[in-house]
Design an enzyme around this catalytic site. Structure first.
Site, PDB file in Angstrom:
ATOM      1  CD  GLU A 148      -2.553   1.130   2.759  1.00  0.00           C
ATOM      2  OE1 GLU A 148      -3.447   1.970   2.944  1.00  0.00           O
ATOM      3  OE2 GLU A 148      -2.278   0.226   3.594  1.00  0.00           O
ATOM      4  CE  LYS A 189      -7.217   1.377   3.525  1.00  0.00           C
ATOM      5  NZ  LYS A 189      -5.978   1.761   4.252  1.00  0.00           N
ATOM      6  CB  CYS A 240      -4.476  -1.921   4.376  1.00  0.00           C
ATOM      7  SG  CYS A 240      -3.689  -2.196   5.997  1.00  0.00           S
TER       8      CYS A 240
END
Length: 542
Positions: free
Chosen positions: A45, A112, A148
């Site tokens: 990330e 994300k 994540c």
């Protein structure tokens, strides 16, 4: 049956060094292709900026610099799919993004969806959440991309499953705390089983201020079984082989690095935290006060393991209350570890200060002022050495002391990095014993003797504080679990002691605001994790 080679390329970027981080990505890509001929290479990330970039994300040049980096990546990508993370500015909104590159093109981009905003994370300050899952064909496999936190919540995995995903690639920047890897593996196993698909997870590695990212990238099968685990605490490119029959994806058994013990895990985290803070900030060396006590002894061992003995200097600064045992043990440890060692008495400096202050102190009894003055004499010496030699001063206060203010501003708190800032005193003893099982590093007498600041005749820490075995339990409950005084008392602790300790914690917030940063190893360290006002009147019992 089609075989796919997937590489997890965990890197150690430097926050803000977009050009240097891009160089790292391209170098790793060349090496991965040469060694493995992969079909997919997965990076962590925000690897292009490093993590967390914090307010660097607000800089006006960000979008241009990232775009230039992505053009370099696109130009270098050939016949393998490369997935990596970066910030993306679109129509005035900033996204935490992952791009899929192939044959010179950015094929798809994912934003994300789940932005963490707790403990050390504050992504909602910077990023706009994405609202769509991404499932795309990669080498014939319906593949989902996630970042994540997306796997720490159920929604993105469930959405990907609905869209027919048979594989999930997760880019991560997940910082260490004790026991975190076990949590990650359990979480990924649960998500893989719920989604009915394997998860390939690539984590960042390296130190960034107080945070340490421990790597340990992994692959979990659709049944929730661990298939592969990369080494922790180092850059690594680990290749796994997947088999696709047109309906389901399975993995050949890969390399599984052993999990360290809890103490080894914490120790290696502290070592990496020191190494990267010193090196990434351009310090040539470090210097610390070596008192003959356990905190400075452990700090010295960690510094040598992080940087090498040739980059570490230890200075013993004795006073009239310093015992011969402390002098002997400090010298013995310095010789044991092979560091540069100096003895500089603070006696003449202290006497000069006292002479200058004679009129101010006239008629006043001796108290903590004289004890603090000793610590401040030592702080002045260490900072002078730091200025002259360009050496970073390592402070040696542990979490227990930092919590209750058992430290001196501009004295033993003077310095740039506190190695043990998030390490409770009881754990300092445990880590010291652990380190000696690796090789001799700390004289046994230092571990066995009662802790003392040696600022007064016969002084011991427990003259002023509860026994550390009790104190650390109370501090953990109050600081890391946010329990009230009454809750802690109900667990069996003495009422007066609990209220005294909690009052000390609250009163000394002003000191902690002026303290050096230090590596975080618990779920609630001082700094990014715990943000309490200095001026406040919240009742201690609530």
């Amino acid at each position: 049956m089609q075989s796919l080679k997937i590489v997890m390329a965990q890197l150690n970027p430097t926050v803000g060094d977009i050009e240097g981080n891009t160089d790292k990505v391209l170098t790793a890509l060349v090496e991965c292709v040469a060694e493995h001929q992969p079909h997919i290479v997965l990076f962590p990330e925000l690897v292009i900026t490093g993590y967390p970039p914090e307010d660097l994300l607000l800089r006006s040049s960000l979008a241009h610099r990232v775009e230039r980096a992505l053009k370099r990546v696109s130009a270098a990508v050939g016949d393998c799919h490369v997935v990596l993370g970066y910030p993306r500015l679109l129509d005035g909104e900033l996204f935490n993004a992952a791009g899929v590159f192939y044959r010179g093109q950015l094929l798809k981009e994912y934003h994300k969806q789940c932005l963490p905003n707790y403990r050390v994370f504050d992504e909602k300050r910077y990023f706009t959440p994405g609202h769509e899952s991404l499932v795309m064909d990669i080498c014939g496999v319906p593949t989902a991309i996630s970042i994540c936190e997306d796997v720490w919540e159920q929604g993105p995995t469930a959405d990907a499953r609905k869209q027919g995903a048979q594989l999930m690639l997760n880019l991560s920047a997940s910082p260490f705390h004790a026991g975190k890897q076990v949590e990650r593996e359990a979480l990924l196993a649960q998500r893989a089983w719920q989604g009915g698909m394997p998860i390939v997870y690539c984590n960042l590695v390296g130190g960034q201020d107080e945070l340490v990212f421990d790597g340990a990238s992994m692959v979990v099968s659709a049944a929730g079984e661990l298939v592969s685990r990369s080494p922790a605490y180092q850059e690594a490119s680990q290749c796994v082989t997947a088999n696709w029959d047109g309906k389901t994806l399975s993995f050949d058994e890969g390399e599984i690095e052993d999990l360290p013990s809890v103490l080894e895990d914490i120790y290696r985290t502290l070592v990496l935290g020191v190494r990267d803070y010193v090196n990434k900030n351009g310090f040539k060396s470090v210097v610390l006060g070596l008192s003959g006590g356990i905190d400075s002894a452990l700090t010295l061992a960690i510094a040598v393991d992080a940087l090498g003995a040739d980059r570490v200097e230890a200075v013993m600064m004795p006073f009239r209350y310093t015992s011969s045992m402390s002098l002997e043990d400090a010298e013995a440890q310095a010789a044991m570890l092979g560091v540069r060692y100096q003895v500089i008495s603070i006696e003449p400096i202290y006497e000069s200060f006292m002479a200058s202050l004679a009129d101010e102190f006239a008629g006043l009894s001796a108290d903590k002022t004289e004890e603090n003055l000793q610590a401040r004499c030592r702080g002045v010496l260490l900072m002078a050495i730091s200025n002259k030699k360009g050496a970073l001063v390592l402070t040696t206060g542990n979490k227990s002391e930092v919590a209750v203010g058992y430290s001196t501003l501009y004295g033993d708190m003077a310095g740039g990095f506190d190695v043990l800032k998030d390490v409770a005193k009881t754990r300092v003893f445990e880590l010291s014993r652990y380190r000696n099982t690796v090789s001799p590093a700390i004289p046994q007498r230092v571990i066995d003797r009662p802790p003392s600041a040696e600022l007064a005749p016969g002084q011991k820490d427990e003259d002023s504080l509860p026994p550390y075995s009790v104190l650390d339990q109370v501090l953990e409950r109050y600081i890391e679990r946010d329990e009230s005084a009454e809750t802690i008392i109900a667990a069996g602790f003495d009422r007066d002691m609990v209220y005294r300790v909690l009052r000390l914690v609250d009163l000394n917030e002003y000191k902690r605001r002026q303290a050096a940063i230090g590596t975080r190893i618990t779920e609630r360290g001082f700094g990014r994790d715990r943000r309490y006002p200095i001026t406040q009147r919240w009742p201690i019992g609530d």
